[in-house]
Scaffold this motif. Structure first.
Motif, PDB file in Angstrom:
ATOM      1  N   UNK A  29       0.850  -1.191   0.000  1.00 13.02           N
ATOM      2  CA  UNK A  29       0.000   0.000   0.000  1.00 13.02           C
ATOM      3  C   UNK A  29       0.887   1.244   0.000  1.00 13.02           C
ATOM      4  N   UNK A  30       0.451   2.265  -0.727  1.00  7.40           N
ATOM      5  CA  UNK A  30       1.153   3.545  -0.721  1.00  7.40           C
ATOM      6  C   UNK A  30       0.957   4.237   0.614  1.00  7.40           C
ATOM      7  N   UNK A  31       1.997   4.913   1.063  1.00  9.89           N
ATOM      8  CA  UNK A  31       1.941   5.687   2.295  1.00  9.89           C
ATOM      9  C   UNK A  31       0.738   6.620   2.275  1.00  9.89           C
ATOM     10  N   UNK A  32       0.551   7.337   1.165  1.00 11.22           N
ATOM     11  CA  UNK A  32      -0.548   8.307   1.063  1.00 11.22           C
ATOM     12  C   UNK A  32      -1.907   7.627   1.192  1.00 11.22           C
ATOM     13  N   UNK A  33      -2.044   6.433   0.630  1.00 11.75           N
ATOM     14  CA  UNK A  33      -3.310   5.703   0.743  1.00 11.75           C
ATOM     15  C   UNK A  33      -3.608   5.353   2.198  1.00 11.75           C
ATOM     16  N   UNK A  34      -2.616   4.852   2.909  1.00  6.88           N
ATOM     17  CA  UNK A  34      -2.803   4.490   4.324  1.00  6.88           C
ATOM     18  C   UNK A  34      -3.126   5.749   5.130  1.00  6.88           C
ATOM     19  N   UNK A  69       9.520  11.059  -4.576  1.00  4.76           N
ATOM     20  CA  UNK A  69       9.761   9.903  -3.710  1.00  4.76           C
ATOM     21  C   UNK A  69       8.433   9.250  -3.341  1.00  4.76           C
ATOM     22  N   UNK A  70       8.418   7.945  -3.428  1.00  6.72           N
ATOM     23  CA  UNK A  70       7.201   7.173  -3.141  1.00  6.72           C
ATOM     24  C   UNK A  70       7.535   6.121  -2.089  1.00  6.72           C
ATOM     25  N   UNK A  71       6.728   6.074  -1.044  1.00  8.48           N
ATOM     26  CA  UNK A  71       6.918   5.085   0.021  1.00  8.48           C
ATOM     27  C   UNK A  71       5.760   4.111  -0.023  1.00  8.48           C
ATOM     28  N   UNK A  72       6.089   2.830  -0.040  1.00 12.12           N
ATOM     29  CA  UNK A  72       5.065   1.788   0.043  1.00 12.12           C
ATOM     30  C   UNK A  72       5.369   0.931   1.264  1.00 12.12           C
ATOM     31  N   UNK A  73       4.335   0.279   1.748  1.00 11.77           N
ATOM     32  CA  UNK A  73       4.467  -0.497   2.984  1.00 11.77           C
ATOM     33  C   UNK A  73       3.666  -1.787   2.858  1.00 11.77           C
ATOM     34  N   UNK A  74       4.133  -2.823   3.533  1.00 10.12           N
ATOM     35  CA  UNK A  74       3.397  -4.092   3.566  1.00 10.12           C
ATOM     36  C   UNK A  74       3.667  -4.797   4.882  1.00 10.12           C
TER      37      UNK A  74
END
Length: 117
Positions: A29-34, A69-74
């Motif tokens: 998931x994208x940081x912004x989405x969360x 810059x794009x941060x994703x997390x799982x």
């Protein structure tokens, strides 16, 4: 009452539980989405993600640089297992609250004005 096996104090606070629950439904998931889904500020989400990452429950991936810059997390396997155990523990607590022993209540006291009814 004893705490059921699997109850995770790290996941339990509402914000972290919400983060982990949201991530349990996806691969990445994208940081912004969360952030937007949970109505959190960047700093509030960053703090929670850092805590969960230190525990080995999350993996963060940063791509690009500067303003792009794009941060994703799982969730990691460890995080998913902890979340599932915590959910099972919460269910056990809730189900225990509905047990016959918990449902027993003392008889209703009659008010003196109800005497003779």
């Amino acid at each position: 009452m004893s705490v059921p096996a699997g109850f995770d104090e790290l996941i339990h606070p509402a914000t972290r539980l919400s983060v982990v629950a949201l991530l349990a439904a996806t691969e990445w998931a994208d940081f912004a989405f969360v952030r937007d889904s949970l109505s959190l500020s960047d700093s509030a989400l960053s703090k929670q993600l850092h805590t969960l990452e230190e525990a080995g429950y999350l993996e963060l991936r940063k791509e690009g640089g500067g303003r792009k810059r794009r941060t994703t997390v799982r969730l990691t396997g460890r995080g998913r297992t902890a979340f599932e155990g915590h959910v099972a523990a919460l269910r056990a607590i809730v189900e225990g609250a509905g047990s016959p022993a918990a449902a027993e209540t003392p008889p209703r006291q009659r008010h003196p004005s109800e005497a003779g009814r």
